[in-house]
Design a protein around this motif. Structure first.
Motif, PDB file in Angstrom:
ATOM      1  N   GLU A 234      41.296  30.932  86.271  1.00  6.42           N
ATOM      2  CA  GLU A 234      41.483  30.616  87.694  1.00  6.42           C
ATOM      3  C   GLU A 234      42.893  30.120  87.975  1.00  6.42           C
ATOM      4  N   ALA A 235      43.444  29.306  87.077  1.00  5.68           N
ATOM      5  CA  ALA A 235      44.814  28.808  87.251  1.00  5.68           C
ATOM      6  C   ALA A 235      45.821  29.956  87.209  1.00  5.68           C
ATOM      7  N   LEU A 236      45.516  30.992  86.431  1.00  5.52           N
ATOM      8  CA  LEU A 236      46.390  32.158  86.357  1.00  5.52           C
ATOM      9  C   LEU A 236      46.233  33.071  87.575  1.00  5.52           C
ATOM     10  N   GLY A 237      45.126  32.922  88.298  1.00  9.76           N
ATOM     11  CA  GLY A 237      44.915  33.716  89.506  1.00  9.76           C
ATOM     12  C   GLY A 237      43.782  34.721  89.433  1.00  9.76           C
ATOM     13  N   LEU A 238      42.947  34.642  88.417  1.00 11.39           N
ATOM     14  CA  LEU A 238      41.786  35.530  88.322  1.00 11.39           C
ATOM     15  C   LEU A 238      40.511  34.697  88.246  1.00 11.39           C
ATOM     16  N   ALA A 239      39.719  34.764  89.303  1.00 11.46           N
ATOM     17  CA  ALA A 239      38.463  34.029  89.376  1.00 11.46           C
ATOM     18  C   ALA A 239      37.295  35.015  89.319  1.00 11.46           C
ATOM     19  N   LEU A 240      36.088  34.503  89.290  1.00 14.84           N
ATOM     20  CA  LEU A 240      34.895  35.334  89.232  1.00 14.84           C
ATOM     21  C   LEU A 240      34.845  36.318  90.407  1.00 14.84           C
ATOM     22  N   ALA A 241      35.284  35.899  91.573  1.00 19.60           N
ATOM     23  CA  ALA A 241      35.309  36.799  92.735  1.00 19.60           C
ATOM     24  C   ALA A 241      36.223  38.003  92.480  1.00 19.60           C
ATOM     25  N   ASP A 242      37.323  37.785  91.776  1.00 26.79           N
ATOM     26  CA  ASP A 242      38.225  38.894  91.435  1.00 26.79           C
ATOM     27  C   ASP A 242      37.559  39.840  90.449  1.00 26.79           C
ATOM     28  N   TYR A 243      36.844  39.293  89.481  1.00 23.06           N
ATOM     29  CA  TYR A 243      36.111  40.132  88.528  1.00 23.06           C
ATOM     30  C   TYR A 243      35.146  41.038  89.293  1.00 23.06           C
ATOM     31  N   ARG A 244      34.413  40.468  90.228  1.00 24.98           N
ATOM     32  CA  ARG A 244      33.444  41.256  90.999  1.00 24.98           C
ATOM     33  C   ARG A 244      34.149  42.305  91.855  1.00 24.98           C
ATOM     34  N   ARG A 245      35.244  41.925  92.492  1.00 25.44           N
ATOM     35  CA  ARG A 245      35.999  42.856  93.339  1.00 25.44           C
ATOM     36  C   ARG A 245      36.527  44.037  92.534  1.00 25.44           C
ATOM     37  N   LEU A 246      36.992  43.765  91.323  1.00 26.70           N
ATOM     38  CA  LEU A 246      37.559  44.803  90.468  1.00 26.70           C
ATOM     39  C   LEU A 246      36.505  45.541  89.628  1.00 26.70           C
ATOM     40  N   ASP A 247      35.262  45.070  89.658  1.00 28.94           N
ATOM     41  CA  ASP A 247      34.180  45.613  88.837  1.00 28.94           C
ATOM     42  C   ASP A 247      34.563  45.604  87.353  1.00 28.94           C
ATOM     43  N   ARG A 248      35.265  44.569  86.945  1.00 33.57           N
ATOM     44  CA  ARG A 248      35.694  44.404  85.557  1.00 33.57           C
ATOM     45  C   ARG A 248      35.562  42.932  85.161  1.00 33.57           C
ATOM     46  N   ALA A 249      35.393  42.719  83.862  1.00 34.03           N
ATOM     47  CA  ALA A 249      35.318  41.361  83.323  1.00 34.03           C
ATOM     48  C   ALA A 249      35.773  41.386  81.876  1.00 34.03           C
ATOM     49  N   MET A 250      36.295  40.273  81.419  1.00 36.60           N
ATOM     50  CA  MET A 250      36.583  40.100  79.999  1.00 36.60           C
ATOM     51  C   MET A 250      35.368  39.398  79.400  1.00 36.60           C
ATOM     52  N   ALA A 251      34.647  40.130  78.558  1.00 35.21           N
ATOM     53  CA  ALA A 251      33.415  39.621  77.963  1.00 35.21           C
ATOM     54  C   ALA A 251      33.667  39.244  76.504  1.00 35.21           C
ATOM     55  N   ILE A 252      32.959  38.237  76.041  1.00 34.08           N
ATOM     56  CA  ILE A 252      33.091  37.799  74.655  1.00 34.08           C
ATOM     57  C   ILE A 252      32.370  38.801  73.753  1.00 34.08           C
ATOM     58  N   ARG A 253      33.135  39.432  72.887  1.00 36.26           N
ATOM     59  CA  ARG A 253      32.562  40.352  71.902  1.00 36.26           C
ATOM     60  C   ARG A 253      32.186  39.584  70.638  1.00 36.26           C
ATOM     61  N   ARG A 254      33.002  38.586  70.323  1.00 35.27           N
ATOM     62  CA  ARG A 254      32.758  37.772  69.141  1.00 35.27           C
ATOM     63  C   ARG A 254      33.324  36.379  69.380  1.00 35.27           C
ATOM     64  N   GLY A 255      32.575  35.365  68.998  1.00 32.75           N
ATOM     65  CA  GLY A 255      33.038  33.987  69.085  1.00 32.75           C
ATOM     66  C   GLY A 255      32.901  33.302  67.740  1.00 32.75           C
ATOM     67  N   GLU A 256      33.928  32.557  67.367  1.00 33.16           N
ATOM     68  CA  GLU A 256      33.902  31.782  66.122  1.00 33.16           C
ATOM     69  C   GLU A 256      34.336  30.361  66.427  1.00 33.16           C
ATOM     70  N   TYR A 257      33.653  29.415  65.810  1.00 33.63           N
ATOM     71  CA  TYR A 257      33.977  28.001  66.011  1.00 33.63           C
ATOM     72  C   TYR A 257      34.026  27.309  64.659  1.00 33.63           C
ATOM     73  N   GLU A 258      35.087  26.567  64.436  1.00 32.43           N
ATOM     74  CA  GLU A 258      35.225  25.766  63.220  1.00 32.43           C
ATOM     75  C   GLU A 258      35.135  24.305  63.653  1.00 32.43           C
ATOM     76  N   TYR A 259      34.060  23.660  63.241  1.00 26.30           N
ATOM     77  CA  TYR A 259      33.838  22.259  63.587  1.00 26.30           C
ATOM     78  C   TYR A 259      34.510  21.415  62.514  1.00 26.30           C
ATOM     79  N   VAL A 260      35.712  20.922  62.815  1.00 29.47           N
ATOM     80  CA  VAL A 260      36.564  20.273  61.819  1.00 29.47           C
ATOM     81  C   VAL A 260      36.141  18.831  61.568  1.00 29.47           C
ATOM     82  N   ARG A 261      35.904  18.085  62.643  1.00 30.81           N
ATOM     83  CA  ARG A 261      35.509  16.677  62.551  1.00 30.81           C
ATOM     84  C   ARG A 261      34.505  16.385  63.659  1.00 30.81           C
ATOM     85  N   PRO A 262      33.676  15.377  63.485  1.00 26.47           N
ATOM     86  CA  PRO A 262      32.761  15.014  64.567  1.00 26.47           C
ATOM     87  C   PRO A 262      33.467  14.195  65.649  1.00 26.47           C
TER      88      PRO A 262
END
Length: 150
Positions: free
Chosen positions: A44-72
């Protein structure tokens, strides 16, 4: 702060009582939610919000997510979550990285990464990024040619 990459987009956060699990630290699922929150705020700060995704009929979807939990982290810990974009192939895919740092001691709590693919919202199928995505997202990518994004 000791960021892994230069010029992160950041959001402050504090671990609240509802974030704490039976092991008395922030639940791993909460970190995933925080990553989603900072990613949308950055977009949103860059200028692309959910409304823009809908208007453009495009979205960046997560294909893969990885998380490294280093410390609690625990109740009341004040932290700063940073995120960066990476250019990927510049056509269909790009990446996003995350780092969560505890403010009081600069300790990294979490590192994460998403591999993203552009999809057509109406069909769910992969599609090339529209020019608007390329102009905004790729220009902000840390690894873009000619320097740092931000």
């Amino acid at each position: 702060m000791p960021w892994d990459h230069p010029n992160p987009f950041t959001l402050p956060t504090v671990a609240q009582s509802q974030d704490i699990d039976g092991l008395n630290h922030t639940n791993n699922a909460v970190y995933v939610q925080w990553c989603e929150k900072v990613a949308w705020a950055h977009s949103e700060a860059l200028g692309l919000a959910l409304a823009d995704y809908r208007r453009l009929d495009r979205a960046m979807a997560i294909r893969r997510g990885e998380y490294e939990y280093v410390r609690p982290s625990g109740l009341g810990d004040e932290m700063t979550l940073g995120t960066w974009l990476f250019s990927g192939d510049g056509k269909l895919a790009m990446g996003r990285r995350f780092q969560l740092i505890r403010d009081r001691d600069g300790a990294t709590i979490l590192r994460g990464r998403w591999d993203l693919v552009c999809i057509e919202l109406s069909s769910g199928r992969p599609r090339r990024m529209p020019q608007e995505f390329c102009a905004i997202y790729l220009a902000a990518a840390v690894d873009r040619p000619g320097g740092e994004g931000g």
